[in-house]
Design a protein around this motif. Structure first.
Motif, PDB file in Angstrom:
ATOM      1  N   PHE A 132      29.917  53.050  40.852  1.00 49.80           N
ATOM      2  CA  PHE A 132      29.943  52.757  39.421  1.00 49.80           C
ATOM      3  C   PHE A 132      30.577  53.884  38.605  1.00 49.80           C
ATOM      4  N   THR A 133      31.046  54.963  39.242  1.00 46.31           N
ATOM      5  CA  THR A 133      31.450  56.155  38.501  1.00 46.31           C
ATOM      6  C   THR A 133      32.958  56.325  38.335  1.00 46.31           C
ATOM      7  N   GLY A 134      33.744  55.844  39.303  1.00 49.54           N
ATOM      8  CA  GLY A 134      35.181  56.117  39.314  1.00 49.54           C
ATOM      9  C   GLY A 134      35.533  57.435  39.977  1.00 49.54           C
ATOM     10  N   GLU A 135      34.554  58.062  40.632  1.00 39.18           N
ATOM     11  CA  GLU A 135      34.782  59.331  41.323  1.00 39.18           C
ATOM     12  C   GLU A 135      35.052  59.049  42.800  1.00 39.18           C
ATOM     13  N   ASN A 136      36.246  59.410  43.247  1.00 39.01           N
ATOM     14  CA  ASN A 136      36.627  59.160  44.631  1.00 39.01           C
ATOM     15  C   ASN A 136      36.621  60.468  45.413  1.00 39.01           C
ATOM     16  N   ALA A 137      35.931  60.463  46.547  1.00 43.02           N
ATOM     17  CA  ALA A 137      35.762  61.682  47.336  1.00 43.02           C
ATOM     18  C   ALA A 137      37.052  62.125  48.013  1.00 43.02           C
ATOM     19  N   HIS A 138      38.025  61.217  48.147  1.00 42.39           N
ATOM     20  CA  HIS A 138      39.250  61.528  48.877  1.00 42.39           C
ATOM     21  C   HIS A 138      40.449  61.735  47.945  1.00 42.39           C
ATOM     22  N   ASP A 139      40.561  60.929  46.909  1.00 41.86           N
ATOM     23  CA  ASP A 139      41.685  61.013  45.980  1.00 41.86           C
ATOM     24  C   ASP A 139      41.347  61.767  44.707  1.00 41.86           C
ATOM     25  N   GLY A 140      40.089  62.169  44.544  1.00 41.71           N
ATOM     26  CA  GLY A 140      39.664  62.813  43.321  1.00 41.71           C
ATOM     27  C   GLY A 140      39.240  61.783  42.288  1.00 41.71           C
ATOM     28  N   PRO A 141      38.538  62.210  41.247  1.00 41.74           N
ATOM     29  CA  PRO A 141      38.024  61.258  40.265  1.00 41.74           C
ATOM     30  C   PRO A 141      39.111  60.745  39.327  1.00 41.74           C
ATOM     31  N   ILE A 180      34.421  45.719  36.911  1.00 39.04           N
ATOM     32  CA  ILE A 180      35.362  45.515  35.808  1.00 39.04           C
ATOM     33  C   ILE A 180      34.683  45.849  34.494  1.00 39.04           C
ATOM     34  N   ARG A 181      33.446  45.410  34.340  1.00 36.32           N
ATOM     35  CA  ARG A 181      32.756  45.575  33.056  1.00 36.32           C
ATOM     36  C   ARG A 181      32.372  47.024  32.767  1.00 36.32           C
ATOM     37  N   VAL A 182      32.017  47.793  33.776  1.00 39.64           N
ATOM     38  CA  VAL A 182      31.653  49.197  33.548  1.00 39.64           C
ATOM     39  C   VAL A 182      32.864  50.027  33.114  1.00 39.64           C
ATOM     40  N   PRO A 183      34.015  49.981  33.819  1.00 40.86           N
ATOM     41  CA  PRO A 183      35.174  50.726  33.313  1.00 40.86           C
ATOM     42  C   PRO A 183      35.663  50.231  31.947  1.00 40.86           C
ATOM     43  N   SER A 184      35.547  48.927  31.694  1.00 35.03           N
ATOM     44  CA  SER A 184      35.917  48.418  30.371  1.00 35.03           C
ATOM     45  C   SER A 184      35.066  49.085  29.301  1.00 35.03           C
ATOM     46  N   SER A 185      33.766  49.214  29.562  1.00 33.61           N
ATOM     47  CA  SER A 185      32.853  49.830  28.608  1.00 33.61           C
ATOM     48  C   SER A 185      33.142  51.316  28.436  1.00 33.61           C
TER      49      SER A 185
END
Length: 463
Positions: A132-141, A180-185
Protein backbone atom coordinates in the motif's frame (compact mmCIF):
# COMPACT_ATOMS: atom_id res chain seq x y z
CA UNK A 1 1.72 26.03 -19.70
CA UNK A 2 3.05 22.82 -21.22
CA UNK A 3 0.55 20.86 -23.26
CA UNK A 4 1.26 17.96 -20.88
CA UNK A 5 -0.26 19.94 -18.02
CA UNK A 6 -3.59 19.96 -19.82
CA UNK A 7 -5.95 17.06 -20.28
CA UNK A 8 -5.74 14.02 -22.51
CA UNK A 9 -8.85 15.31 -24.27
CA UNK A 10 -7.10 18.61 -24.95
CA UNK A 11 -4.02 16.85 -26.33
CA UNK A 12 -6.11 14.62 -28.59
CA UNK A 13 -8.15 17.57 -29.88
CA UNK A 14 -4.99 19.55 -30.66
CA UNK A 15 -3.39 16.60 -32.46
CA UNK A 16 -6.52 15.86 -34.48
CA UNK A 17 -6.87 19.54 -35.45
CA UNK A 18 -3.25 19.73 -36.59
CA UNK A 19 -2.33 22.33 -33.95
CA UNK A 20 0.44 20.05 -32.71
CA UNK A 21 1.84 16.73 -33.91
CA UNK A 22 1.77 13.52 -31.94
CA UNK A 23 5.54 13.44 -32.44
CA UNK A 24 5.93 16.82 -30.73
CA UNK A 25 3.74 15.75 -27.81
CA UNK A 26 5.79 12.58 -27.43
CA UNK A 27 9.08 14.48 -27.41
CA UNK A 28 7.71 16.88 -24.80
CA UNK A 29 6.67 13.95 -22.62
CA UNK A 30 10.03 12.21 -23.00
CA UNK A 31 11.82 15.44 -22.05
CA UNK A 32 9.59 15.89 -19.00
CA UNK A 33 10.28 12.30 -17.92
CA UNK A 34 14.04 12.85 -18.39
CA UNK A 35 13.93 15.94 -16.17
CA UNK A 36 11.41 14.77 -13.57
CA UNK A 37 11.75 11.03 -13.14
CA UNK A 38 15.20 11.07 -11.47
CA UNK A 39 13.58 12.91 -8.54
CA UNK A 40 10.34 10.91 -8.38
CA UNK A 41 11.28 7.39 -9.57
CA UNK A 42 7.92 6.76 -11.24
CA UNK A 43 9.23 5.06 -14.41
CA UNK A 44 11.26 1.85 -14.39
CA UNK A 45 11.31 1.51 -18.20
CA UNK A 46 11.03 4.26 -20.81
CA UNK A 47 10.12 2.96 -24.28
CA UNK A 48 11.28 6.05 -26.17
CA UNK A 49 11.83 4.56 -29.63
CA UNK A 50 8.55 2.67 -29.53
CA UNK A 51 6.79 5.89 -28.51
CA UNK A 52 8.32 7.78 -31.42
CA UNK A 53 7.22 5.06 -33.83
CA UNK A 54 3.66 5.08 -32.49
CA UNK A 55 3.48 8.88 -32.61
CA UNK A 56 4.71 8.91 -36.19
CA UNK A 57 1.98 6.41 -37.10
CA UNK A 58 -0.68 8.70 -35.56
CA UNK A 59 0.63 11.67 -37.55
CA UNK A 60 0.71 9.60 -40.74
CA UNK A 61 -2.89 8.51 -40.17
CA UNK A 62 -4.01 12.13 -39.82
CA UNK A 63 -2.02 13.16 -42.91
CA UNK A 64 -3.82 10.45 -44.86
CA UNK A 65 -7.18 11.88 -43.81
CA UNK A 66 -8.12 8.99 -41.55
CA UNK A 67 -9.35 9.03 -37.96
CA UNK A 68 -6.50 8.23 -35.53
CA UNK A 69 -8.88 7.51 -32.64
CA UNK A 70 -10.28 9.43 -29.67
CA UNK A 71 -6.95 9.44 -27.79
CA UNK A 72 -4.84 10.60 -30.74
CA UNK A 73 -1.28 11.24 -29.63
CA UNK A 74 -2.03 11.03 -25.91
CA UNK A 75 0.98 9.70 -23.95
CA UNK A 76 0.33 6.96 -21.41
CA UNK A 77 2.30 4.51 -19.29
CA UNK A 78 1.47 1.32 -17.40
CA UNK A 79 2.33 -0.31 -14.11
CA UNK A 80 5.13 -2.77 -14.81
CA UNK A 81 2.92 -5.80 -14.15
CA UNK A 82 1.37 -5.27 -17.61
CA UNK A 83 2.92 -7.21 -20.49
CA UNK A 84 4.85 -4.79 -22.72
CA UNK A 85 6.21 -6.46 -25.84
CA UNK A 86 10.00 -6.77 -25.63
CA UNK A 87 10.27 -6.21 -21.87
CA UNK A 88 10.18 -8.70 -19.00
CA UNK A 89 6.99 -8.30 -16.98
CA UNK A 90 8.58 -7.30 -13.67
CA UNK A 91 5.59 -6.97 -11.36
CA UNK A 92 7.93 -4.92 -9.18
CA UNK A 93 10.12 -7.91 -8.39
CA UNK A 94 13.75 -8.90 -8.69
CA UNK A 95 12.81 -12.46 -9.61
CA UNK A 96 10.69 -11.61 -12.64
CA UNK A 97 13.55 -9.76 -14.30
CA UNK A 98 14.89 -13.21 -15.20
CA UNK A 99 11.75 -13.95 -17.24
CA UNK A 100 11.85 -13.79 -21.04
CA UNK A 101 10.53 -10.55 -22.52
CA UNK A 102 6.80 -10.45 -23.18
CA UNK A 103 5.99 -11.58 -26.72
CA UNK A 104 3.04 -9.21 -27.04
CA UNK A 105 1.36 -6.30 -25.32
CA UNK A 106 -1.53 -6.97 -22.96
CA UNK A 107 -4.98 -6.28 -24.42
CA UNK A 108 -5.55 -3.03 -22.53
CA UNK A 109 -2.34 -1.59 -23.98
CA UNK A 110 -3.43 -2.71 -27.45
CA UNK A 111 -6.84 -1.11 -26.97
CA UNK A 112 -5.36 2.23 -25.92
CA UNK A 113 -2.93 2.07 -28.84
CA UNK A 114 -5.90 1.36 -31.09
CA UNK A 115 -7.55 4.54 -29.79
CA UNK A 116 -4.45 6.52 -30.81
CA UNK A 117 -2.63 6.69 -27.47
CA UNK A 118 1.17 6.41 -27.36
CA UNK A 119 2.93 4.14 -24.83
CA UNK A 120 5.91 5.69 -23.04
CA UNK A 121 6.88 2.84 -20.73
CA UNK A 122 6.51 0.85 -17.52
CA UNK A 123 5.97 2.28 -14.05
CA UNK A 124 7.30 1.52 -10.58
CA UNK A 125 5.16 -0.53 -8.20
CA UNK A 126 5.20 -2.42 -4.92
CA UNK A 127 6.60 -5.92 -5.28
CA UNK A 128 4.04 -8.34 -6.73
CA UNK A 129 1.33 -5.72 -5.96
CA UNK A 130 1.37 -6.72 -2.26
CA UNK A 131 1.84 -3.19 -0.97
CA UNK A 132 0.00 0.00 0.00
CA UNK A 133 3.04 2.33 0.20
CA UNK A 134 4.66 2.54 -3.24
CA UNK A 135 8.04 1.65 -1.71
CA UNK A 136 9.88 -0.94 -3.78
CA UNK A 137 12.78 -2.81 -2.21
CA UNK A 138 14.52 -3.35 -5.56
CA UNK A 139 13.79 -0.25 -7.67
CA UNK A 140 13.52 2.22 -4.80
CA UNK A 141 10.40 4.08 -3.68
CA UNK A 142 8.13 6.05 -5.97
CA UNK A 143 8.08 9.59 -4.57
CA UNK A 144 5.05 11.79 -4.20
CA UNK A 145 5.21 14.78 -6.60
CA UNK A 146 3.50 17.02 -4.02
CA UNK A 147 6.27 16.25 -1.51
CA UNK A 148 9.07 13.86 -2.56
CA UNK A 149 9.70 12.92 1.06
CA UNK A 150 6.29 11.23 1.14
CA UNK A 151 4.77 8.04 -0.25
CA UNK A 152 2.76 7.82 -3.46
CA UNK A 153 0.74 4.96 -2.05
CA UNK A 154 0.70 1.53 -3.63
CA UNK A 155 0.93 -0.72 -5.14
CA UNK A 156 0.41 1.41 -8.30
CA UNK A 157 2.71 4.09 -6.93
CA UNK A 158 4.54 4.91 -10.14
CA UNK A 159 1.22 5.28 -11.95
CA UNK A 160 -0.06 7.78 -9.41
CA UNK A 161 3.20 9.71 -9.35
CA UNK A 162 3.62 9.90 -13.13
CA UNK A 163 0.13 11.32 -13.66
CA UNK A 164 0.29 13.74 -10.71
CA UNK A 165 3.65 15.08 -11.95
CA UNK A 166 2.38 15.63 -15.49
CA UNK A 167 4.77 13.12 -17.05
CA UNK A 168 1.77 11.47 -18.71
CA UNK A 169 -1.92 12.41 -18.63
CA UNK A 170 -3.03 8.77 -18.44
CA UNK A 171 -1.66 5.68 -16.70
CA UNK A 172 -2.86 2.17 -15.97
CA UNK A 173 -2.63 0.35 -12.68
CA UNK A 174 -4.12 -2.58 -10.84
CA UNK A 175 -6.29 -2.70 -7.73
CA UNK A 176 -6.65 -5.80 -5.56
CA UNK A 177 -7.27 -4.27 -2.15
CA UNK A 178 -6.90 -0.58 -2.99
CA UNK A 179 -3.92 -0.15 -5.28
CA UNK A 180 -5.62 2.36 -7.60
CA UNK A 181 -7.61 4.21 -4.95
CA UNK A 182 -4.75 4.64 -2.45
CA UNK A 183 -2.29 6.26 -4.93
CA UNK A 184 -5.15 8.39 -6.28
CA UNK A 185 -5.77 9.65 -2.74
CA UNK A 186 -2.13 10.23 -1.80
CA UNK A 187 -1.16 11.80 -5.15
CA UNK A 188 -4.32 13.88 -5.59
CA UNK A 189 -5.60 12.52 -8.91
CA UNK A 190 -8.64 10.64 -10.25
CA UNK A 191 -8.70 6.85 -10.49
CA UNK A 192 -11.20 4.20 -11.53
CA UNK A 193 -11.46 0.66 -10.20
CA UNK A 194 -14.11 -0.89 -12.45
CA UNK A 195 -16.40 -3.76 -11.52
CA UNK A 196 -14.55 -7.05 -11.11
CA UNK A 197 -14.61 -8.66 -14.56
CA UNK A 198 -15.32 -5.45 -16.51
CA UNK A 199 -11.81 -5.01 -17.96
CA UNK A 200 -9.73 -8.06 -18.91
CA UNK A 201 -6.63 -8.82 -16.89
CA UNK A 202 -5.10 -10.91 -19.66
CA UNK A 203 -1.50 -9.89 -20.20
CA UNK A 204 -0.86 -8.82 -16.61
CA UNK A 205 0.89 -10.53 -13.71
CA UNK A 206 -1.65 -11.73 -11.11
CA UNK A 207 -1.75 -11.29 -7.36
CA UNK A 208 -5.14 -12.47 -6.07
CA UNK A 209 -7.17 -13.81 -8.96
CA UNK A 210 -10.55 -13.43 -7.29
CA UNK A 211 -9.85 -9.74 -6.38
CA UNK A 212 -7.59 -8.36 -9.12
CA UNK A 213 -8.86 -5.42 -11.19
CA UNK A 214 -7.16 -3.22 -13.79
CA UNK A 215 -8.03 0.42 -14.36
CA UNK A 216 -6.91 3.95 -15.30
CA UNK A 217 -5.59 7.09 -13.58
CA UNK A 218 -6.07 10.62 -14.94
CA UNK A 219 -6.24 14.27 -13.94
CA UNK A 220 -9.80 14.75 -15.21
CA UNK A 221 -12.94 12.64 -15.10
CA UNK A 222 -13.49 13.03 -18.84
CA UNK A 223 -10.02 11.57 -19.45
CA UNK A 224 -10.70 8.76 -17.00
CA UNK A 225 -13.95 7.92 -18.78
CA UNK A 226 -12.36 8.13 -22.24
CA UNK A 227 -9.60 5.70 -21.27
CA UNK A 228 -12.09 3.37 -19.60
CA UNK A 229 -14.40 3.38 -22.63
CA UNK A 230 -11.50 2.65 -24.98
CA UNK A 231 -10.56 -0.42 -22.92
CA UNK A 232 -14.00 -1.97 -22.40
CA UNK A 233 -14.87 -5.34 -23.91
CA UNK A 234 -14.45 -9.04 -23.09
CA UNK A 235 -11.34 -11.08 -23.67
CA UNK A 236 -11.23 -14.87 -23.90
CA UNK A 237 -8.03 -14.98 -21.86
CA UNK A 238 -9.74 -13.82 -18.67
CA UNK A 239 -12.48 -16.08 -17.34
CA UNK A 240 -13.70 -13.35 -14.99
CA UNK A 241 -14.20 -11.03 -17.96
CA UNK A 242 -16.07 -13.51 -20.14
CA UNK A 243 -18.26 -15.16 -17.49
CA UNK A 244 -20.58 -12.21 -17.02
CA UNK A 245 -21.44 -11.51 -20.63
CA UNK A 246 -21.67 -7.77 -19.95
CA UNK A 247 -21.46 -5.62 -23.06
CA UNK A 248 -19.48 -2.34 -23.18
CA UNK A 249 -21.47 0.76 -22.26
CA UNK A 250 -20.31 4.23 -23.34
CA UNK A 251 -20.04 6.66 -20.44
CA UNK A 252 -22.33 9.70 -20.65
CA UNK A 253 -21.04 12.28 -18.16
CA UNK A 254 -23.57 14.86 -19.33
CA UNK A 255 -26.35 13.06 -17.45
CA UNK A 256 -25.01 14.50 -14.20
CA UNK A 257 -26.48 13.48 -10.85
CA UNK A 258 -30.11 14.52 -11.25
CA UNK A 259 -32.31 11.82 -9.78
CA UNK A 260 -29.46 9.85 -8.23
CA UNK A 261 -29.90 8.72 -4.64
CA UNK A 262 -26.54 9.43 -2.99
CA UNK A 263 -25.57 8.64 0.60
CA UNK A 264 -22.54 8.80 2.87
CA UNK A 265 -21.17 5.60 4.41
CA UNK A 266 -21.46 5.78 8.20
CA UNK A 267 -20.39 3.52 11.04
CA UNK A 268 -17.14 1.75 10.15
CA UNK A 269 -16.33 4.41 7.54
CA UNK A 270 -16.47 7.22 10.13
CA UNK A 271 -13.96 5.59 12.46
CA UNK A 272 -10.22 4.97 12.41
CA UNK A 273 -9.17 7.90 10.25
CA UNK A 274 -7.89 11.44 10.60
CA UNK A 275 -10.35 14.35 10.55
CA UNK A 276 -9.24 15.29 7.03
CA UNK A 277 -10.55 12.00 5.64
CA UNK A 278 -14.05 12.74 6.91
CA UNK A 279 -13.91 16.42 5.98
CA UNK A 280 -13.21 15.40 2.39
CA UNK A 281 -16.32 13.20 2.34
CA UNK A 282 -18.41 15.90 3.99
CA UNK A 283 -17.35 18.49 1.42
CA UNK A 284 -18.35 16.17 -1.41
CA UNK A 285 -21.68 15.45 0.28
CA UNK A 286 -22.37 19.16 0.77
CA UNK A 287 -21.59 19.94 -2.87
CA UNK A 288 -24.03 17.22 -3.95
CA UNK A 289 -26.71 18.26 -1.46
CA UNK A 290 -26.45 14.93 0.36
CA UNK A 291 -27.35 14.48 4.01
CA UNK A 292 -28.35 10.82 4.11
CA UNK A 293 -26.12 8.26 5.82
CA UNK A 294 -26.18 4.50 5.27
CA UNK A 295 -24.58 1.66 7.17
CA UNK A 296 -22.51 -0.90 5.28
CA UNK A 297 -23.09 -4.07 7.29
CA UNK A 298 -20.13 -5.98 8.73
CA UNK A 299 -17.51 -3.89 6.90
CA UNK A 300 -14.84 -4.73 9.49
CA UNK A 301 -15.46 -8.44 8.98
CA UNK A 302 -15.33 -7.90 5.20
CA UNK A 303 -11.88 -6.40 5.57
CA UNK A 304 -10.74 -9.33 7.74
CA UNK A 305 -12.07 -11.83 5.20
CA UNK A 306 -10.33 -9.90 2.41
CA UNK A 307 -7.03 -10.30 4.26
CA UNK A 308 -7.54 -14.05 4.58
CA UNK A 309 -8.37 -14.53 0.90
CA UNK A 310 -5.54 -12.25 -0.25
CA UNK A 311 -2.97 -14.05 1.88
CA UNK A 312 -4.08 -17.52 0.88
CA UNK A 313 -4.37 -16.90 -2.87
CA UNK A 314 -1.17 -14.85 -2.96
CA UNK A 315 0.72 -17.54 -1.05
CA UNK A 316 -0.55 -20.28 -3.36
CA UNK A 317 0.75 -18.36 -6.37
CA UNK A 318 4.21 -17.75 -4.92
CA UNK A 319 4.91 -20.66 -2.58
CA UNK A 320 7.26 -22.61 -4.86
CA UNK A 321 9.28 -19.49 -5.65
CA UNK A 322 9.43 -18.48 -1.99
CA UNK A 323 10.89 -21.91 -1.24
CA UNK A 324 13.57 -21.63 -3.92
CA UNK A 325 14.39 -17.88 -3.93
CA UNK A 326 13.32 -16.52 -0.55
CA UNK A 327 16.22 -14.07 -0.34
CA UNK A 328 15.20 -12.38 -3.59
CA UNK A 329 11.87 -11.17 -2.17
CA UNK A 330 11.22 -7.97 -0.28
CA UNK A 331 11.27 -9.42 3.28
CA UNK A 332 7.93 -7.81 4.16
CA UNK A 333 6.25 -9.34 1.10
CA UNK A 334 7.92 -12.71 1.63
CA UNK A 335 6.84 -12.95 5.25
CA UNK A 336 3.23 -12.11 4.42
CA UNK A 337 3.22 -14.80 1.74
CA UNK A 338 4.65 -17.34 4.18
CA UNK A 339 1.99 -16.46 6.72
CA UNK A 340 -0.67 -16.91 4.05
CA UNK A 341 0.57 -20.43 3.37
CA UNK A 342 -0.10 -21.31 7.02
CA UNK A 343 -3.72 -20.14 7.13
CA UNK A 344 -6.07 -23.13 7.63
CA UNK A 345 -8.20 -24.05 4.65
CA UNK A 346 -11.34 -23.78 6.77
CA UNK A 347 -10.63 -20.07 7.29
CA UNK A 348 -10.45 -19.54 3.54
CA UNK A 349 -13.73 -21.38 3.00
CA UNK A 350 -15.44 -19.34 5.73
CA UNK A 351 -14.09 -16.12 4.22
CA UNK A 352 -15.50 -17.02 0.82
CA UNK A 353 -18.87 -17.91 2.33
CA UNK A 354 -18.95 -14.60 4.15
CA UNK A 355 -18.02 -12.89 0.92
CA UNK A 356 -21.20 -14.20 -0.74
CA UNK A 357 -23.26 -13.05 2.25
CA UNK A 358 -21.67 -9.59 2.21
CA UNK A 359 -22.25 -9.22 -1.53
CA UNK A 360 -25.95 -10.02 -1.07
CA UNK A 361 -26.25 -7.49 1.77
CA UNK A 362 -24.61 -4.77 -0.32
CA UNK A 363 -27.03 -5.39 -3.16
CA UNK A 364 -29.80 -4.82 -0.62
CA UNK A 365 -28.22 -1.49 0.34
CA UNK A 366 -28.15 -0.50 -3.32
CA UNK A 367 -31.88 -1.04 -3.62
CA UNK A 368 -32.31 2.17 -1.63
CA UNK A 369 -29.31 4.20 -2.87
CA UNK A 370 -27.48 4.54 -6.16
CA UNK A 371 -24.08 5.81 -5.02
CA UNK A 372 -22.20 5.80 -1.69
CA UNK A 373 -19.45 8.20 -0.62
CA UNK A 374 -16.66 6.98 1.68
CA UNK A 375 -13.06 7.93 2.53
CA UNK A 376 -10.39 6.46 0.29
CA UNK A 377 -7.60 6.47 2.88
CA UNK A 378 -7.55 7.14 6.63
CA UNK A 379 -4.60 9.54 6.29
CA UNK A 380 -2.78 11.68 3.77
CA UNK A 381 0.52 10.44 2.34
CA UNK A 382 2.90 9.36 5.14
CA UNK A 383 6.64 9.96 5.10
CA UNK A 384 8.77 7.49 3.16
CA UNK A 385 10.03 4.79 5.48
CA UNK A 386 7.32 5.41 8.05
CA UNK A 387 6.28 2.15 9.68
CA UNK A 388 3.49 3.11 12.08
CA UNK A 389 0.69 5.65 12.41
CA UNK A 390 -1.52 6.75 15.29
CA UNK A 391 -5.27 6.66 14.69
CA UNK A 392 -7.87 7.19 17.40
CA UNK A 393 -5.03 7.29 19.91
CA UNK A 394 -3.76 3.83 18.93
CA UNK A 395 -0.38 3.21 17.31
CA UNK A 396 -0.67 0.63 14.54
CA UNK A 397 1.37 -0.72 11.66
CA UNK A 398 1.02 1.59 8.69
CA UNK A 399 1.48 -0.71 5.71
CA UNK A 400 -1.46 -3.09 6.25
CA UNK A 401 -3.82 -0.42 7.60
CA UNK A 402 -3.73 2.15 4.80
CA UNK A 403 -6.44 0.10 3.07
CA UNK A 404 -9.01 -0.02 5.86
CA UNK A 405 -11.62 1.74 3.71
CA UNK A 406 -10.76 0.23 0.33
CA UNK A 407 -10.58 -3.48 1.16
CA UNK A 408 -14.26 -4.03 2.05
CA UNK A 409 -15.24 -2.59 -1.34
CA UNK A 410 -12.88 -4.49 -3.66
CA UNK A 411 -13.66 -7.60 -1.59
CA UNK A 412 -16.90 -7.87 -3.61
CA UNK A 413 -15.70 -6.18 -6.79
CA UNK A 414 -17.80 -3.00 -6.71
CA UNK A 415 -16.90 -0.17 -9.14
CA UNK A 416 -15.33 2.90 -7.54
CA UNK A 417 -14.18 6.28 -8.81
CA UNK A 418 -11.58 7.89 -6.56
CA UNK A 419 -11.84 11.69 -6.49
CA UNK A 420 -9.11 13.98 -5.09
CA UNK A 421 -9.54 16.96 -2.79
CA UNK A 422 -6.83 19.55 -2.38
CA UNK A 423 -6.54 22.37 0.11
CA UNK A 424 -7.75 20.56 3.22
CA UNK A 425 -4.17 20.33 4.45
CA UNK A 426 -0.62 20.18 3.17
CA UNK A 427 -1.33 17.06 1.12
CA UNK A 428 -4.34 15.91 -0.95
CA UNK A 429 -6.71 13.16 0.09
CA UNK A 430 -9.31 11.13 -1.79
CA UNK A 431 -12.93 10.05 -1.56
CA UNK A 432 -14.42 6.83 -2.91
CA UNK A 433 -17.53 7.16 -5.08
CA UNK A 434 -18.95 3.63 -4.88
CA UNK A 435 -21.60 2.30 -7.26
CA UNK A 436 -23.47 -1.01 -7.75
CA UNK A 437 -21.96 -3.72 -9.99
CA UNK A 438 -21.56 -2.70 -13.65
CA UNK A 439 -22.54 0.93 -12.95
CA UNK A 440 -19.21 2.64 -13.44
CA UNK A 441 -21.21 5.31 -15.26
CA UNK A 442 -22.90 6.35 -12.00
CA UNK A 443 -19.61 6.69 -10.14
CA UNK A 444 -18.10 8.68 -13.00
CA UNK A 445 -21.12 10.97 -13.27
CA UNK A 446 -20.88 11.84 -9.58
CA UNK A 447 -17.12 12.36 -9.88
CA UNK A 448 -17.68 14.64 -12.88
CA UNK A 449 -20.24 16.71 -10.96
CA UNK A 450 -17.79 17.16 -8.10
CA UNK A 451 -15.10 18.20 -10.56
CA UNK A 452 -17.39 20.67 -12.31
CA UNK A 453 -18.24 22.18 -8.92
CA UNK A 454 -14.54 22.69 -8.20
CA UNK A 455 -14.61 20.37 -5.21
CA UNK A 456 -12.57 17.55 -6.76
CA UNK A 457 -9.54 18.79 -8.67
CA UNK A 458 -6.25 17.29 -9.86
CA UNK A 459 -3.69 20.03 -10.61
CA UNK A 460 -0.25 19.03 -11.80
CA UNK A 461 2.06 18.97 -8.80
CA UNK A 462 4.35 21.98 -8.83
CA UNK A 463 2.72 23.58 -11.88
Amino acid sequence: MSILEGTAAGIAAAVRAGDVTAAAVTEAALLRIERTNPHLNAFTDVTAERARTEAAAVDATIAAGRDPGPLAGVPFAVKNLFDIAGLPTRAGSKINRDRPPAAADGPLIRRLNGAGAVLLGGLNMGEYAYDFTGENAHDGPARNPHDPTRMTGGSSGGSGGAVAAGMVPLALGSDTNGSIRVPSSFCGIFGLKPTYGRLPRTGSFPFVDSFDHLGPFARSVADLAAAYDAMQGPDAGDAACTAWGVEPVATDLAKGTDGLRIAVAGGYFRRGGEAQAYEAVDRCAAALGVSREVEIPEAARARAAAFVISNVEGAALHLDTVRSRADDYDPEVRDRLISGAMIPGTWYVKAQRFRRWFHARMLEVFRDVDVILAPATPVTAPKLGQKTMVLDGVEMLLRPNIGIYTQPISFIGLPVAAVPLHGLGAMPIGVQVIAPPWREDLALRVAHTLEAAGVATAPVAGA
